[in-house]
Design a protein around this motif. Sequence first.
Motif, short mmCIF file in Angstrom:
data_model
loop_
_atom_site.label_atom_id
_atom_site.label_comp_id
_atom_site.label_asym_id
_atom_site.label_seq_id
_atom_site.Cartn_x
_atom_site.Cartn_y
_atom_site.Cartn_z
N ALA A 206 -30.65 37.21 21.40
CA ALA A 206 -31.78 36.29 21.27
C ALA A 206 -31.76 35.34 22.45
CB ALA A 206 -31.69 35.49 19.96
N PRO A 207 -32.90 34.79 22.82
CA PRO A 207 -32.91 33.77 23.88
C PRO A 207 -32.01 32.60 23.51
CG PRO A 207 -35.15 34.51 23.40
CD PRO A 207 -34.27 35.10 22.34
N LEU A 208 -31.22 32.15 24.48
CA LEU A 208 -30.20 31.13 24.23
C LEU A 208 -30.46 29.89 25.09
CD1 LEU A 208 -27.37 30.25 23.10
CD2 LEU A 208 -26.39 31.37 25.13
N LEU A 209 -30.46 28.73 24.44
CA LEU A 209 -30.56 27.44 25.14
C LEU A 209 -29.32 26.62 24.82
CD1 LEU A 209 -32.09 25.25 26.78
CD2 LEU A 209 -33.11 24.53 24.60
N ILE A 210 -28.65 26.14 25.86
CA ILE A 210 -27.51 25.24 25.72
C ILE A 210 -27.87 23.92 26.39
CG2 ILE A 210 -25.12 24.79 26.39
CD1 ILE A 210 -24.59 27.78 26.22
N VAL A 211 -27.70 22.82 25.67
CA VAL A 211 -27.94 21.48 26.22
C VAL A 211 -26.67 20.66 26.02
CG1 VAL A 211 -29.42 19.45 26.21
CG2 VAL A 211 -30.39 21.67 25.59
N HIS A 212 -26.24 19.99 27.10
CA HIS A 212 -24.97 19.26 27.04
C HIS A 212 -25.06 18.04 27.94
CE1 HIS A 212 -20.78 20.10 25.56
NE2 HIS A 212 -20.55 19.04 26.33
N GLY A 213 -24.42 16.95 27.53
CA GLY A 213 -24.35 15.74 28.33
C GLY A 213 -23.18 15.77 29.29
N LYS A 214 -23.44 15.40 30.54
CA LYS A 214 -22.37 15.40 31.53
C LYS A 214 -21.32 14.32 31.28
CE LYS A 214 -24.73 17.51 35.48
NZ LYS A 214 -25.09 17.35 36.91
N GLN A 215 -21.69 13.29 30.50
CA GLN A 215 -20.74 12.22 30.20
C GLN A 215 -20.03 12.42 28.86
OE1 GLN A 215 -20.35 10.21 32.77
NE2 GLN A 215 -22.03 11.37 33.70
N ASP A 216 -20.16 13.60 28.28
CA ASP A 216 -19.55 13.89 26.98
C ASP A 216 -18.03 13.85 27.09
OD1 ASP A 216 -18.72 15.00 24.53
OD2 ASP A 216 -20.46 16.32 24.42
N GLN A 217 -17.41 12.94 26.35
CA GLN A 217 -15.95 12.83 26.34
C GLN A 217 -15.34 13.50 25.11
OE1 GLN A 217 -14.29 11.42 29.04
NE2 GLN A 217 -16.39 11.50 29.82
N VAL A 218 -16.17 13.89 24.15
CA VAL A 218 -15.67 14.58 22.95
C VAL A 218 -15.47 16.06 23.25
CG1 VAL A 218 -16.15 15.14 20.54
CG2 VAL A 218 -16.79 12.90 21.46
N LYS A 235 -31.05 33.27 29.01
CA LYS A 235 -30.28 32.07 28.67
C LYS A 235 -30.65 30.94 29.62
CE LYS A 235 -26.37 33.49 31.60
NZ LYS A 235 -24.91 33.71 31.66
N ARG A 236 -30.44 29.71 29.13
CA ARG A 236 -30.70 28.54 29.97
C ARG A 236 -29.70 27.45 29.61
NH1 ARG A 236 -36.64 26.44 29.97
NH2 ARG A 236 -36.82 28.49 30.96
N LEU A 237 -29.19 26.80 30.64
CA LEU A 237 -28.27 25.67 30.48
C LEU A 237 -28.93 24.42 31.06
CD1 LEU A 237 -25.43 24.47 29.88
CD2 LEU A 237 -24.78 25.18 32.20
N ILE A 238 -29.05 23.38 30.24
CA ILE A 238 -29.58 22.09 30.68
C ILE A 238 -28.48 21.06 30.54
CG2 ILE A 238 -31.31 20.30 30.34
CD1 ILE A 238 -33.17 22.40 29.18
N LEU A 239 -28.09 20.47 31.67
CA LEU A 239 -27.07 19.42 31.68
C LEU A 239 -27.76 18.09 31.95
CD1 LEU A 239 -24.28 21.23 33.74
CD2 LEU A 239 -24.61 21.18 31.26
N VAL A 240 -27.51 17.13 31.09
CA VAL A 240 -28.17 15.83 31.18
C VAL A 240 -27.17 14.82 31.77
CG1 VAL A 240 -29.41 14.04 29.92
CG2 VAL A 240 -29.56 16.43 29.17
N ASP A 241 -27.50 14.30 32.93
CA ASP A 241 -26.56 13.49 33.71
C ASP A 241 -25.98 12.31 32.94
OD1 ASP A 241 -26.83 15.11 35.93
OD2 ASP A 241 -28.40 13.87 36.86
N GLU A 242 -26.83 11.54 32.25
CA GLU A 242 -26.37 10.29 31.64
C GLU A 242 -25.92 10.45 30.19
OE1 GLU A 242 -29.42 10.73 32.86
OE2 GLU A 242 -29.46 9.62 34.76
N ALA A 243 -26.17 11.59 29.58
CA ALA A 243 -25.96 11.73 28.14
C ALA A 243 -24.49 11.91 27.78
CB ALA A 243 -26.77 12.91 27.61
#
Length: 269
Positions: A206-218, A235-243
């Motif tokens: 299936a089409p896959l979307l991954i979203v993750h924050g670059k500041q994630d410490q967990v 597939k697509r990866l979106i990295l959010v700089d401040e999140a």
Amino acid sequence: MLYFLGILLAGYLVLVGALYAFQRNLLYHPDPTVATPQSFGVPEMTAERLPTSDGFPLLAWWRPPSTPDAPVLLYLHGNAGHLGDRADKVRPYLDAGFGVLLVTYRYNAGTGGAASEEGLLEDGRTALAYLRAQGISDDRIVLYGESLGTGIVSRLATAGRYRAVVLEAPYSSIVDVAASIYWYVPVRYLLKDRYETTAVIRDINAPLLIVHGKQDQVIPVHFAERLFDAAVEPKRLILVDEAHHTNLYDYGMGKMVLDFLSEQAISRQ
């Protein structure tokens, strides 16, 4: 000197034993709250109890899709908190006319179950069975996992052909994350619940979307990147700089998901 080393070794073994014995207390955080949709700003949803095959009535919130062909989002949340904590996250999908099933786990909301990987996987299967009983076909279901829920969703996604899979702040495996925290303990040999997501991600059809924050410490972002590299197209990866780990929706994740699903729907036509 040998006496001192013996004390250190004994203390280390006690520490390892304690971590082994209480590992599920560290991974899972039960919440007894029986939240209602009306109390958290989603009055169009209704509270349901979904019985699992092994006898646990899972608390779920459900809103049917607005049209017969609209997508239906199955949302499996992270290891802590309750359904009300996710009300704002599902609001974009409710407003878009999606059906939404938001379900908690057997160790929450007074359900009476104990947490384990296989138990939570059965909870996910129960939620899917509920949607199918409502006449929702797999090709309309969007499997959505948040944090801990991403490992469950990834396993479920290998057993069918779904509309899409969305992973919010995922991990390559719980083993990898635990080993990075407890580097001084042989956790790879001790963990009971491993959630080896990388091992199954390539089997998702299936089409896959991954979203993750670059500041994630967990769950540091490199675990999401490792998972993405193992996945197959589309597939697509979106990295959010401040999140960070829990605030991706403050940076527009709802729109990211809706845009991705819209693009995938167009590509299917």
